[in-house]
Design an enzyme around this catalytic site. Structure first.
Site, PDB file in Angstrom:
ATOM      1  N   SER A 142       1.175  -1.284   0.118  1.00 35.43           N
ATOM      2  CA  SER A 142       0.012  -0.367   0.175  1.00 35.43           C
ATOM      3  C   SER A 142       0.929   1.040  -0.018  1.00 35.43           C
ATOM      4  O   SER A 142       1.764   1.165   0.183  1.00 35.43           O
ATOM      5  CB  SER A 142      -0.856  -0.221   1.369  1.00 35.43           C
ATOM      6  N   TYR A 155      -1.725  -0.848  10.265  1.00 38.26           N
ATOM      7  CA  TYR A 155      -1.843  -1.363   9.070  1.00 38.26           C
ATOM      8  C   TYR A 155      -0.671  -0.835   8.345  1.00 38.26           C
ATOM      9  O   TYR A 155      -0.193  -1.307   7.708  1.00 38.26           O
ATOM     10  CB  TYR A 155      -2.708  -0.248   8.207  1.00 38.26           C
TER      11      TYR A 155
END
Length: 263
Positions: A142, A155
């Protein structure tokens, strides 16, 4: 099995980027093994891919947030006579509550899904790829991997692991004809924010920041086929990543190969 009909395993294939990869690969004449928890959604997608492209599309309903998930998936593919040539590690989630107030079983499931299962699936399929001297692995990282960490959230750390791990494995496996790419999208239109309960916040983000799953897939697949260890799709995301990284990705990759203290 012939060389022009290889098999791709796609996790998180029931929607979003995973479904986009499944469609893209079926359109490229790959048989597909579709993995997610939602069997009905997978079945509908599998039927659609078979009807549209004439490929073999098999469904494995499995929960990769459990320790048994990865071996269950690969064992089933073996039973089906479908050795894995392409692995798309896409399944993921993000906690919407802070670490200290999240029940440990939820934290453990997040780590299992996006760290352990991602790594174990690679470990399970790489021996066959090495034997066949060909393989392609795309790991969904990401833009968050190069962003400041979010307070109380794992995350960004998880996606940083995926980014670094992918580059390390690409260095190791390239001599065997196996390319590994960390795909680092930014905001992508999918069900992710609905599932995580963050849709209201997501809707406040300017439209220029968003990409369609198909665009992410196109760039990601082109990158792994070209042997690029990192792909940040979209101009806005590329600019954002460059602004946040003091050392360019390509130089980090070269340094990692040159100064490995364990060689």
């Amino acid at each position: 099995m012939t060389v022009d009909r290889r098999t791709a395993l796609v996790t998180g294939a029931s929607a979003g980027i995973g479904a986009g990869f499944a469609r893209h690969l079926a359109g490229q004449n790959y048989d597909v093994v579709l993995v997610a928890r939602r069997a009905q959604r997978l079945g509908e997608l599998a039927a659609s891919l078979h009807d549209q492209f004439g490929v073999r599309a098999e469904v494995v309903a499995a929960d990769l947030s459990t320790p048994a998930g990865p071996s269950t998936v690969v064992d089933r593919a073996t039973e089906l006579g479908m050795p894995i040539d392409v692995l798309i590690n896409n399944a993921g989630l993000s906690s919407s509550t802070k670490f200290s107030v999240t029940p440990w079983n939820e934290v453990a499931a997040e780590l299992q899904l996006m760290v352990t299962s991602v790594t174990e699936l690679i470990h399970l399929v790489v021996p066959g790829m090495k034997t066949r001297r060909w393989g392609r692995i795309v790991n969904l990282s990401s833009l968050a991997a190069v962003s400041p960490p979010g307070e109380g959230l794992l995350y960004t750390g998880i996606k940083s692991y995926v980014l670094n791990m992918s580059q390390s494995l690409d260095m190791e496996l390239k001599p065997f004809g196996i390319n590994v790419t960390a795909l680092c999208p930014g905001f992508t239109h999918s069900e992710f924010h609905d599932v995580m309960g963050t849709r209201e916040a997501a809707d406040r983000i300017p439209g220029i920041m968003w990409q369609q799953p198909e665009d992410v897939v196109d760039e990601g697949w082109a990158a792994v086929m070209a042997g690029k260890p990192v792909c940040t799709p979209g101009l806005v995301n590329k600019i954002s990543a460059a602004a946040m990284r003091p050392i360019p990705q390509r130089i980090q990759y070269v340094l990692g190969r040159t100064f490995n203290p364990f060689k």
